[in-house]
Scaffold this active site. Structure first.
Site, PDB file in Angstrom:
ATOM      1  N   ARG A 215      -4.135 -15.314 -18.439  1.00  0.00           N
ATOM      2  CA  ARG A 215      -4.623 -15.048 -17.078  1.00  0.00           C
ATOM      3  C   ARG A 215      -5.625 -13.895 -17.045  1.00  0.00           C
ATOM      4  O   ARG A 215      -5.686 -13.081 -17.952  1.00  0.00           O
ATOM      5  CB  ARG A 215      -3.451 -14.680 -16.167  1.00  0.00           C
ATOM      6  CG  ARG A 215      -2.650 -15.870 -15.731  1.00  0.00           C
ATOM      7  CD  ARG A 215      -1.642 -15.518 -14.664  1.00  0.00           C
ATOM      8  NE  ARG A 215      -0.952 -16.727 -14.228  1.00  0.00           N
ATOM      9  CZ  ARG A 215       0.352 -16.844 -14.082  1.00  0.00           C
ATOM     10  NH1 ARG A 215       1.134 -15.821 -14.316  1.00  0.00           N
ATOM     11  NH2 ARG A 215       0.883 -17.980 -13.675  1.00  0.00           N
TER      12      ARG A 215
ATOM     13  N   SER B 249      -7.750  20.278   3.613  1.00  0.00           N
ATOM     14  CA  SER B 249      -6.713  21.297   3.865  1.00  0.00           C
ATOM     15  C   SER B 249      -7.224  22.681   3.487  1.00  0.00           C
ATOM     16  O   SER B 249      -6.975  23.670   4.186  1.00  0.00           O
ATOM     17  CB  SER B 249      -5.463  21.005   3.037  1.00  0.00           C
ATOM     18  OG  SER B 249      -5.053  19.681   3.232  1.00  0.00           O
TER      19      SER B 249
ATOM     20  N   GLU C 197     -10.368   1.461  -4.968  1.00  0.00           N
ATOM     21  CA  GLU C 197     -10.363   0.907  -3.599  1.00  0.00           C
ATOM     22  C   GLU C 197     -11.677   1.181  -2.859  1.00  0.00           C
ATOM     23  O   GLU C 197     -12.040   0.481  -1.933  1.00  0.00           O
ATOM     24  CB  GLU C 197      -9.162   1.434  -2.795  1.00  0.00           C
ATOM     25  CG  GLU C 197      -9.161   2.929  -2.558  1.00  0.00           C
ATOM     26  CD  GLU C 197      -7.983   3.397  -1.697  1.00  0.00           C
ATOM     27  OE1 GLU C 197      -7.600   2.663  -0.774  1.00  0.00           O
ATOM     28  OE2 GLU C 197      -7.471   4.495  -1.968  1.00  0.00           O
TER      29      GLU C 197
ATOM     30  N   ILE D  66      -3.884  13.002  -5.942  1.00  0.00           N
ATOM     31  CA  ILE D  66      -3.766  12.084  -7.083  1.00  0.00           C
ATOM     32  C   ILE D  66      -5.131  11.560  -7.530  1.00  0.00           C
ATOM     33  O   ILE D  66      -5.266  11.040  -8.627  1.00  0.00           O
ATOM     34  CB  ILE D  66      -2.817  10.893  -6.788  1.00  0.00           C
ATOM     35  CG1 ILE D  66      -3.383   9.986  -5.697  1.00  0.00           C
ATOM     36  CG2 ILE D  66      -1.419  11.364  -6.470  1.00  0.00           C
ATOM     37  CD1 ILE D  66      -2.727   8.617  -5.647  1.00  0.00           C
ATOM     38  N   ASP D  67      -6.161  11.691  -6.681  1.00  0.00           N
ATOM     39  CA  ASP D  67      -7.473  11.108  -6.998  1.00  0.00           C
ATOM     40  C   ASP D  67      -8.299  11.930  -7.975  1.00  0.00           C
ATOM     41  O   ASP D  67      -9.319  11.463  -8.465  1.00  0.00           O
ATOM     42  CB  ASP D  67      -8.306  10.934  -5.713  1.00  0.00           C
ATOM     43  CG  ASP D  67      -7.705   9.906  -4.771  1.00  0.00           C
ATOM     44  OD1 ASP D  67      -6.998   9.021  -5.273  1.00  0.00           O
ATOM     45  OD2 ASP D  67      -7.936   9.993  -3.558  1.00  0.00           O
TER      46      ASP D  67
ATOM     47  N   MET E 103      -5.969   3.378  -6.375  1.00  0.00           N
ATOM     48  CA  MET E 103      -6.441   4.274  -5.321  1.00  0.00           C
ATOM     49  C   MET E 103      -7.717   4.996  -5.753  1.00  0.00           C
ATOM     50  O   MET E 103      -8.019   5.085  -6.940  1.00  0.00           O
ATOM     51  CB  MET E 103      -5.358   5.272  -4.941  1.00  0.00           C
ATOM     52  CG  MET E 103      -4.320   4.684  -4.012  1.00  0.00           C
ATOM     53  SD  MET E 103      -3.135   5.929  -3.468  1.00  0.00           S
ATOM     54  CE  MET E 103      -2.302   5.056  -2.166  1.00  0.00           C
TER      55      MET E 103
END
Length: 788
Positions: free
Chosen positions: A211, A131, A274, A175-176, A218
């Site tokens: 577990r 942007s 990710e 947000i990254d 992200m």
């Protein structure tokens, strides 16, 4: 990211006040573009209100660049009330869209026409690197686009002359945290809040069933969220795009997981960005990791993909304050811009708002991706900045315990103690100092119940796995008391002798600072205190001299902000209501002032800025005027010790009486809920990093002075963030900077943000602004990054 540190004397000479700047006759367009991020609305609100405050017209450009190309109802003039009640809303109220049309010259020609028609020659773009690059191309083409429009007869020659230059200022909403040139982007802290909330919830169920959980967060090209959340929750393993695991990682990871289980740990957490890849640039997926753990170890393993949850929800206090500061600075930058000023980005360096050249940042951001594509992973980590590199190194040191045979023993005993009132993040700080101490070869001792426990001999050796799972715990597991060492010097010296303590690490608030001063003064009588001592500030009040931030203050600020949001919402069905909120902080107004800024309050009463009945009267009149608009709700924050006579009850009664027939009042004392709760991601991270750095300093001192007694001032320090750096300050030096009667530093950086809160609440205020020519260039070689 790291910057040139301009000399403070030179910088002071550039200071001028906002009164000298006027927006008369100027029009500013504000748009949000690319992926949305929490806090964008706070930035939009700040741009609109600051623009109107200086006399400019401000326009919303809806749906990002698409709205600019389409024009018509997509570009609308904003007023003061149009940004009311949006501070706590996630996403962006003016919409955001990816726009193909703007990438073509034809689209940019339409956009230029739409802006010129409204006289908009100042653009404030909130988005990512794509942007911002688009905005810079638009700026460079602007005069040619206007010539072309004139040639087509769409605008006249006068318009070309009058609007011949476009000013562009960017704010990074992502947000990254993937943009080089700023320590934090708008939305990152809120995304970490979402991730940590999920991890905390998952840990309880994972523990119940023994577990293993694989969590995907992200970060297609940037591993910041994965790395910081791994650091904040003490994850067993983390996968990042910038730092792929070495070949044979599958076996190494399984050994690590089984070792942790052997240490009686009932769960494993693996965090995957990710965009995680291996050293051959092949993707590593969550499912792949799950299958590996199930096949090799037979553990019950589940995958959780967080997805768009991370983008949603209400913005954190940090993001609201960051976005508000950036929005105001962006308007000032536009007012000061000349045709020669390059497009800039308003960014955060330490706790300073600075302006950096837009294209320099974009090129560096693209350089990280290039390094990853070419498998130059060390370069990629370095290009992300010293803060990212520091996070990665500390994570490795805290997550992976070397076998005892590989740790060179130093023979030193180091004690860790909590002093003062509890603060969220103290336990993360203790865990970090214990593990760094052990990894550096020291024997670590925990002192229980502060100096009182120290005097009674409540001291035990503490091991690596003893502090497992401590990062997310609130309060103080070691126990903490306000008792000072002065009355127990003999006993404490005897205990230090008995346990052969060679260094002391203190985590606490103003009492810890006073304790350090007392121990320093007692060095002459007791040689046991002639050892390196360091204090890490941890108090909700944020009142420790020598540091701009304290562990625990961010968690308390989020509690205040969340509570104010709920209180404001409770009045949504009741018109004309004013709430008086009392916050903690002793005589320090940090929580009241910053809470007011984050919650969008109308006034904040603090001790540092004396007020009288005339000020209270003026606030009542201001609220009376506000009730005539569509915003029929008020919020007033009061620090608990701001005035001996103007108590919360007095202010409540005064407002109730003066507001009769116009508004009614409610009061709320927040009390100890501000000290409780799970620590925020910022406090976990800050506590972890600052304590690791403190322990490294202890190791360095012990190595330097092997066998000698420490008597110099520089061996007894407070470690804190000062502007942009982490600094060790001798307590002897800090005495001069302390108001001991009121337990606050004589100078406090956040008081400079006070006018900002007033301006955004529609009061006249004098704001100090930086000089327009002071664009800072990004550098990679600063010695001590303060970024969290």
């Amino acid at each position: 990211m790291d910057y040139d540190d301009a000399p403070s004397t030179a910088r002071a000479s550039f200071r001028k006040c906002l009164e000298h700047l006027s927006g008369d006759g100027k029009a500013i367009g504000v748009l949000t573009s690319g992926g949305d991020a929490q806090g964008m609305n706070a930035a939009v609100r700040a741009v609109v209100r600051m623009g109107i405050y200086v006399g400019a017209k401000v326009y919303f450009i809806y749906e990002g660049y698409q709205g600019m190309v389409d024009g018509d109802k997509n570009i609308v003039e904003a007023d003061w009330e149009s940004v009311s009640n949006i501070l706590q809303v996630g996403g962006t109220i003016i919409g955001s869209a990816r726009c193909k049309d703007f990438r073509s010259r034809e689209g940019r020609l339409k956009a230029a026409h739409n802006l010129v028609q409204r006289g908009i020659t100042n653009l404030c773009v909130i988005g990512g690197d794509g942007s911002l690059t688009g905005a810079n191309i638009f700026r460079e083409e602007w005069s040619q686009l206007l010539e072309e429009l004139a040639a087509q007869g769409k605008i006249d020659k006068e318009a070309v002359k009058e609007h011949g230059h476009l000013n562009v200022v960017g704010m990074v909403g992502s947000i990254d945290n993937d943009f080089c040139g700023t320590d934090m982007t708008i939305g990152t802290d809120s995304a970490l809040h979402r991730i940590i909330e999920v991890i905390d919830a998952i840990m309880t169920t994972a523990q119940s069933h023994q577990r293993t959980f694989v969590l995907e967060v992200m970060g297609r090209h940037c591993g910041y969220l994965a790395l910081v959340s791994a650091l904040a929750c003490g994850a067993d393993w983390v996968f990042l795009p910038e730092s792929p695991p070495e070949d044979g990682w599958q076996e190494t990871m399984c050994i690590k997981l089984s070792e942790n289980r052997a240490r009686k740990k009932r769960l494993n957490i693996i965090i995957v960005a990710e965009g995680a890849i291996d050293s051959q640039n092949k993707p590593i997926s969550s499912e792949q990791i799950k299958e590996l753990v199930v096949q090799q170890l037979g553990y019950d393993t589940r995958v959780t993909i967080l997805g768009h949850v991370q983008r949603g929800g209400t913005p954190s206090a940090f993001d609201r304050i960051l976005a508000s500061r950036m929005g105001v600075e962006a308007v000032v930058a536009l007012l000061q811009a000349t045709p020669e000023t390059p497009a800039c980005v308003v960014s955060l360096s330490g706790n300073q708002a600075v302006r950096v050249p837009l294209m320099e940042c974009v090129q560096m951001t693209q350089g990280v991706q290039k390094a990853m594509d070419e498998r130059r992973f060390k370069d990629a980590v370095q290009l992300r900045g010293r803060s990212f590199e520091g996070n990665l190194n500390i994570y490795k040191q805290l997550a992976i315990k070397l076998p005892d045979s590989q740790i060179q023993k130093t023979g030193f005993n180091v004690a860790v103690i909590n002093v003062g009132a509890p603060a969220a993040g103290m336990n993360a700080a203790v865990r970090s100092s214990v593990r760094v101490g052990i990894s550096e070869g020291h024997k670590m001792f925990a002192v229980y119940d502060g100096f009182e426990g120290f005097a009674k001999g409540q001291i035990q050796e503490i091991g690596w796995s003893d502090v497992g799972g401590w990062t997310g715990q609130g309060g103080s597991i070691l126990g903490t008391k306000r008792v000072l060492p002065g009355k127990h010097l003999e006993e404490i010296a005897a205990q230090m002798r008995a346990h052969s303590i060679n260094a002391l690490m203190m985590i606490g608030g103003f009492e810890a600072y006073l304790g350090l001063l007392e121990l320093s003064a007692a060095r002459e009588q007791h040689e046991e205190f002639r050892i390196p001592m360091v204090m890490v500030p941890a108090t909700v009040s944020n009142n420790v001299p020598g540091s701009d931030f304290s562990i625990g203050a961010d968690t308390a600020l989020n509690t205040i902000t969340d509570t104010c949001d709920r209180i404001k919402q409770s009045a949504s069905g009741t018109k004309r209501r004013v709430f008086i909120i009392e916050t903690m902080g002793g005589y320090c107004g940090y929580l009241a002032n910053m809470g007011a800024l984050a919650a969008g309050a109308d006034a904040a009463y603090i001790f540092e800025e004396p007020f009288d009945i005339r000020d209270l009267q003026s606030n009542v009149e201001h609220l009376t005027e506000k009730m005539k608009t569509t915003i029929q709700r008020g919020l007033v924050v009061r620090n608990e010790s701001c005035s001996e006579n103007y108590t919360t009850d007095f202010i409540y009664q005064l407002y109730s009486e003066e507001g009769k027939g116009v508004f009614d009042c409610r009061k709320n004392v927040l009390g100890h809920m501000q000290q409780g709760g799970a620590p925020s991601p910022f406090d976990r991270n800050f506590g972890t990093k600052i304590s690791a750095r403190a322990m490294q300093w202890v190791s360095m001192k012990l190595k330097e002075g092997r066998g000698k007694k420490f008597v110099t001032d520089d061996s007894i320090c407070v470690l804190g963030i000062c502007k942009r750096k982490l600094l060790f300050r001798p307590v002897a030096e800090l005495k001069e900077e302390t108001d001991f009667e009121h337990r606050i530093p004589k100078e406090q950086w956040w008081l400079k943000l006070r006018p900002l809160m007033k301006i955004l609440a529609k009061y006249k205020a004098s704001l100090e602004v930086s000089d327009s020519t002071q664009l800072e260039h990004i550098r990679q070689d600063l010695e001590e990054p303060a970024a969290i």
